[in-house]
Scaffold this motif. Structure first.
Motif, PDB file in Angstrom:
ATOM      1  N   GLY A 177       0.819  -1.197   0.000  1.00  0.00           N
ATOM      2  CA  GLY A 177       0.000   0.000   0.000  1.00  0.00           C
ATOM      3  C   GLY A 177       0.855   1.250   0.000  1.00  0.00           C
ATOM      4  N   ASP A 178       0.211   2.392  -0.124  1.00  0.00           N
ATOM      5  CA  ASP A 178       0.933   3.654   0.036  1.00  0.00           C
ATOM      6  C   ASP A 178       1.209   3.935   1.500  1.00  0.00           C
ATOM      7  OD1 ASP A 178       0.935   4.483  -2.781  1.00  0.00           O
ATOM      8  OD2 ASP A 178      -1.239   4.604  -2.522  1.00  0.00           O
ATOM      9  N   VAL A 179       0.254   3.557   2.356  1.00  0.00           N
ATOM     10  CA  VAL A 179       0.419   3.660   3.803  1.00  0.00           C
ATOM     11  C   VAL A 179      -0.267   2.458   4.436  1.00  0.00           C
ATOM     12  CG1 VAL A 179       0.551   6.187   3.862  1.00  0.00           C
ATOM     13  CG2 VAL A 179      -1.663   5.061   4.108  1.00  0.00           C
ATOM     14  N   THR A 180       0.074   2.195   5.697  1.00  0.00           N
ATOM     15  CA  THR A 180      -0.573   1.132   6.454  1.00  0.00           C
ATOM     16  C   THR A 180      -1.110   1.705   7.765  1.00  0.00           C
ATOM     17  OG1 THR A 180       1.480   0.488   7.567  1.00  0.00           O
ATOM     18  CG2 THR A 180       0.948  -0.630   5.498  1.00  0.00           C
ATOM     19  N   VAL A 181      -2.052   0.974   8.350  1.00  0.00           N
ATOM     20  CA  VAL A 181      -2.646   1.363   9.625  1.00  0.00           C
ATOM     21  C   VAL A 181      -2.615   0.155  10.554  1.00  0.00           C
ATOM     22  CG1 VAL A 181      -4.729   2.170  10.814  1.00  0.00           C
ATOM     23  CG2 VAL A 181      -4.191   3.024   8.508  1.00  0.00           C
ATOM     24  N   ASN A 182      -1.985   0.322  11.703  1.00  0.00           N
ATOM     25  CA  ASN A 182      -1.955  -0.725  12.725  1.00  0.00           C
ATOM     26  C   ASN A 182      -3.125  -0.485  13.677  1.00  0.00           C
ATOM     27  OD1 ASN A 182      -1.481  -2.491  14.840  1.00  0.00           O
ATOM     28  ND2 ASN A 182       0.714  -2.080  14.956  1.00  0.00           N
ATOM     29  N   ALA A 183      -4.194  -1.265  13.495  1.00  0.00           N
ATOM     30  CA  ALA A 183      -5.372  -1.188  14.360  1.00  0.00           C
ATOM     31  C   ALA A 183      -5.598  -2.545  15.016  1.00  0.00           C
ATOM     32  CB  ALA A 183      -6.595  -0.768  13.554  1.00  0.00           C
ATOM     33  N   ALA A 184      -4.520  -3.137  15.499  1.00  0.00           N
ATOM     34  CA  ALA A 184      -4.548  -4.502  16.011  1.00  0.00           C
ATOM     35  C   ALA A 184      -4.776  -4.589  17.515  1.00  0.00           C
ATOM     36  CB  ALA A 184      -3.260  -5.223  15.640  1.00  0.00           C
ATOM     37  N   GLY A 185      -5.194  -3.499  18.136  1.00  0.00           N
ATOM     38  CA  GLY A 185      -5.544  -3.537  19.545  1.00  0.00           C
ATOM     39  C   GLY A 185      -4.391  -3.949  20.432  1.00  0.00           C
ATOM     40  N   ALA A 186      -4.653  -4.882  21.353  1.00  0.00           N
ATOM     41  CA  ALA A 186      -3.622  -5.309  22.291  1.00  0.00           C
ATOM     42  C   ALA A 186      -2.464  -6.007  21.601  1.00  0.00           C
ATOM     43  CB  ALA A 186      -4.231  -6.220  23.357  1.00  0.00           C
ATOM     44  N   MET A 187      -2.675  -6.460  20.364  1.00  0.00           N
ATOM     45  CA  MET A 187      -1.613  -7.128  19.605  1.00  0.00           C
ATOM     46  C   MET A 187      -0.772  -6.146  18.792  1.00  0.00           C
ATOM     47  SD  MET A 187      -2.132 -10.034  20.734  1.00  0.00           S
ATOM     48  CE  MET A 187      -0.834 -10.836  19.801  1.00  0.00           C
ATOM     49  N   ALA A 188      -1.101  -4.865  18.854  1.00  0.00           N
ATOM     50  CA  ALA A 188      -0.393  -3.878  18.039  1.00  0.00           C
ATOM     51  C   ALA A 188       1.113  -3.864  18.277  1.00  0.00           C
ATOM     52  CB  ALA A 188      -0.991  -2.493  18.261  1.00  0.00           C
ATOM     53  N   PRO A 189       1.604  -3.983  19.528  1.00  0.00           N
ATOM     54  CA  PRO A 189       3.060  -3.955  19.725  1.00  0.00           C
ATOM     55  C   PRO A 189       3.803  -5.115  19.067  1.00  0.00           C
ATOM     56  CG  PRO A 189       1.918  -3.493  21.784  1.00  0.00           C
ATOM     57  CD  PRO A 189       0.886  -3.985  20.821  1.00  0.00           C
ATOM     58  N   ALA A 190       3.122  -6.220  18.814  1.00  0.00           N
ATOM     59  CA  ALA A 190       3.781  -7.329  18.127  1.00  0.00           C
ATOM     60  C   ALA A 190       4.111  -6.972  16.687  1.00  0.00           C
ATOM     61  CB  ALA A 190       2.890  -8.573  18.164  1.00  0.00           C
ATOM     62  N   LEU A 191       3.346  -6.062  16.108  1.00  0.00           N
ATOM     63  CA  LEU A 191       3.572  -5.630  14.722  1.00  0.00           C
ATOM     64  C   LEU A 191       4.388  -4.350  14.649  1.00  0.00           C
ATOM     65  CD1 LEU A 191      -0.010  -6.307  13.302  1.00  0.00           C
ATOM     66  CD2 LEU A 191       2.027  -7.762  13.123  1.00  0.00           C
ATOM     67  N   THR A 192       4.307  -3.527  15.679  1.00  0.00           N
ATOM     68  CA  THR A 192       5.083  -2.280  15.743  1.00  0.00           C
ATOM     69  C   THR A 192       5.793  -2.269  17.088  1.00  0.00           C
ATOM     70  OG1 THR A 192       3.362  -1.185  14.419  1.00  0.00           O
ATOM     71  CG2 THR A 192       4.993   0.226  15.490  1.00  0.00           C
ATOM     72  N   PRO A 193       6.963  -2.896  17.176  1.00  0.00           N
ATOM     73  CA  PRO A 193       7.654  -3.025  18.463  1.00  0.00           C
ATOM     74  C   PRO A 193       7.955  -1.668  19.101  1.00  0.00           C
ATOM     75  CG  PRO A 193       8.618  -4.503  16.851  1.00  0.00           C
ATOM     76  CD  PRO A 193       7.665  -3.613  16.100  1.00  0.00           C
ATOM     77  N   GLY A 194       7.876  -1.654  20.434  1.00  0.00           N
ATOM     78  CA  GLY A 194       8.190  -0.450  21.184  1.00  0.00           C
ATOM     79  C   GLY A 194       7.017   0.431  21.515  1.00  0.00           C
ATOM     80  N   LEU A 195       5.839   0.074  21.037  1.00  0.00           N
ATOM     81  CA  LEU A 195       4.673   0.895  21.362  1.00  0.00           C
ATOM     82  C   LEU A 195       4.395   0.856  22.865  1.00  0.00           C
ATOM     83  CD1 LEU A 195       2.007   0.091  18.604  1.00  0.00           C
ATOM     84  CD2 LEU A 195       3.678   1.945  18.673  1.00  0.00           C
ATOM     85  N   PRO A 196       4.010   1.986  23.456  1.00  0.00           N
ATOM     86  CA  PRO A 196       3.672   2.010  24.884  1.00  0.00           C
ATOM     87  C   PRO A 196       2.249   1.496  25.123  1.00  0.00           C
ATOM     88  CG  PRO A 196       3.432   4.202  23.976  1.00  0.00           C
ATOM     89  CD  PRO A 196       3.956   3.339  22.854  1.00  0.00           C
ATOM     90  N   VAL A 197       2.003   0.265  24.719  1.00  0.00           N
ATOM     91  CA  VAL A 197       0.690  -0.365  24.834  1.00  0.00           C
ATOM     92  C   VAL A 197       0.851  -1.676  25.590  1.00  0.00           C
ATOM     93  CG1 VAL A 197      -1.209  -1.447  23.573  1.00  0.00           C
ATOM     94  CG2 VAL A 197      -0.219   0.685  22.735  1.00  0.00           C
ATOM     95  N   ARG A 198       0.043  -1.851  26.635  1.00  0.00           N
ATOM     96  CA  ARG A 198       0.086  -3.070  27.444  1.00  0.00           C
ATOM     97  C   ARG A 198      -1.302  -3.706  27.464  1.00  0.00           C
ATOM     98  NH1 ARG A 198       1.928  -0.866  33.124  1.00  0.00           N
ATOM     99  NH2 ARG A 198       1.870  -3.078  33.706  1.00  0.00           N
ATOM    100  N   PRO A 199      -1.363  -5.031  27.485  1.00  0.00           N
ATOM    101  CA  PRO A 199      -2.668  -5.680  27.608  1.00  0.00           C
ATOM    102  C   PRO A 199      -3.216  -5.530  29.019  1.00  0.00           C
ATOM    103  CG  PRO A 199      -0.918  -7.319  27.654  1.00  0.00           C
ATOM    104  CD  PRO A 199      -0.261  -6.005  27.356  1.00  0.00           C
ATOM    105  N   ARG A 200      -4.490  -5.216  29.105  1.00  0.00           N
ATOM    106  CA  ARG A 200      -5.162  -5.119  30.398  1.00  0.00           C
ATOM    107  C   ARG A 200      -6.392  -6.019  30.349  1.00  0.00           C
ATOM    108  NH1 ARG A 200      -6.144   0.610  33.652  1.00  0.00           N
ATOM    109  NH2 ARG A 200      -5.718  -0.255  35.715  1.00  0.00           N
ATOM    110  N   LYS A 201      -6.348  -7.085  31.113  1.00  0.00           N
ATOM    111  CA  LYS A 201      -7.364  -8.120  31.047  1.00  0.00           C
ATOM    112  C   LYS A 201      -8.589  -7.732  31.867  1.00  0.00           C
ATOM    113  CE  LYS A 201      -7.767 -13.096  32.042  1.00  0.00           C
ATOM    114  NZ  LYS A 201      -6.959 -14.269  32.461  1.00  0.00           N
TER     115      LYS A 201
END
Length: 373
Positions: free
Chosen positions: A188-212
């Motif tokens: 694509g020309d651009v991508t969008v990471n909308a993977a929720g709690a799994m987003a850091p697996a695709l974009t390492p280093g994101l300040p996102v943690r799973p909260r159960k």
């Protein structure tokens, strides 16, 4: 200039909303996901609420709620849109002071809200225990059934030209392509990471943690509760602690069922039910509504919310080059804020002015903080 080709990763309610907003704006959209309406969308309560923890949170909630109100008549009946209002319950005089603060906050911003004393609370919700100090009603809040809403939004995207690729998870993502588990690359020309709690697996280093979180649903008991009811202790018990927490939260559904929450546990990546936490959650609910003990629960489950350190989502371009756009980190407000997130995301991707300031949600805020530290 031709319309950009945008690869959206994730088909929960946020990803579906982003796909719809981009497709409606003329972008060529491809959605890649293992399934539709999974993750937190499948597990969530579906509360469309205007929260007031911060000005930025309020702005995104209010913007989004207005978009949901516009969309309500188009949702299928199975979406169970119900304008039940929210009732924040105060157990004592200290929490009644918080009721007044919230009332003033909403009044200053044009949001209808009215205060109940102990007697008024008993009249509004007879099944609440006696002796509670009062509460605050926000009559314009609503609930929906999130999986149906997400599928509707994705269908709308497809109707406007979006392509959807399901069944194979995305294993890698950069700013221009998604790589699927079978080795396929979607460019694509651009991508969008909308993977929720799994987003850091695709974009390492994101300040996102799973909260159960845990939820329980009952059999059908029409009119047992009229409002979405939340204890005011929820604000301190659930949001401002790193420790495991529970708080009373009950939601009526159009089916006559009641959805009971809530709990929060950080960094639990398993879907297994924690019976200790579940027991604490139910005990907390019984403190507010003793009559729940007479009702039959038919199912309990868990979900993982994507949480950020400041309780605001990440919406915008990732700082890495060439980085994807991000639409994640909504924690317990992903259902409410999905439509507003999608509009902001589409505006940013397409270079349009935004309806509300986007800076508070920019991923760059954490880069600035990290370098400053």
């Amino acid at each position: 200039m031709s319309a950009p080709r945008v690869v959206v990763v994730g088909a929960g309610i946020v990803g579906a909303a982003c796909a719809r907003a981009l497709a409606l704006a003329g972008a060529r959209v491809v959605v890649c996901a293992k399934s539709v309406a999974g993750g937190a969308t499948a597990a969530g309560m579906g509360h469309l609420v205007v929260m007031d923890d911060s000005e930025a949170q309020f702005a995104l909630c209010r913007y989004s709620q207005g978009l949901w109100d516009e969309l309500a008549t188009s949702l299928p009946a199975e979406g169970e849109f119900l304008r039940c209002g929210t009732l924040w319950v105060a157990a004592d005089e200290e929490e009644m002071a918080e009721v007044e603060r919230k009332r003033a906050f909403y009044a200053e911003r044009g949001i209808a809200a009215h205060v109940l004393d102990e007697r008024g609370l008993a009249e509004e919700e007879p099944n609440l225990r006696r002796g509670l100090a009062g509460g605050l009603v926000l009559p314009t809040d609503s609930v929906i059934y999130p999986p149906v809403a997400a599928r509707f939004l994705l269908d709308e995207a497809v109707r406007h030209g979006a392509e959807v690729r399901l069944g194979v998870p995305v294993t890698a993502l950069d700013g221009r392509r998604a790589t699927l588990a079978d080795g396929t690359r979607v460019e694509g020309d651009v991508t969008v990471n909308a993977a929720g709690a799994m987003a850091p697996a695709l974009t390492p280093g994101l300040p996102v943690r799973p909260r159960k979180g845990h939820l329980v649903i009952t059999d059908r008991y029409p009119a047992f509760m009229r409002h979405q009811i939340i204890e005011l202790g929820y604000l301190k018990n659930a949001h401002h602690s790193e420790a495991d927490s529970v708080a009373f939260n009950v939601q009526p559904r159009l089916t006559g069922q009641l959805l009971l929450g809530s709990s929060r546990q950080f960094d639990c990546d398993t879907s297994a039910i924690d019976h200790g936490i579940l027991g604490r959650m139910v005990e907390r609910a019984l403190e507010y509504v003793p009559g729940l003990a007479r009702l039959s629960a038919i199912r309990a489950w868990t979900g993982l919310r994507a949480a950020t350190p400041d309780s605001l989502p990440l919406i915008g371009r990732h700082a890495g080059e060439p980085g994807p756009y991000l639409a994640t980190g909504h924690e317990g407000l992903g259902i409410t804020t999905s439509l507003g997130t999608a509009e902001l995301l589409a505006d940013l991707v397409l270079g349009r002015p935004t309806a509300i300031p986007s800076a508070p949600y920019s991923p760059s805020r954490f880069e600035v903080a990290r370098h400053a530290g």
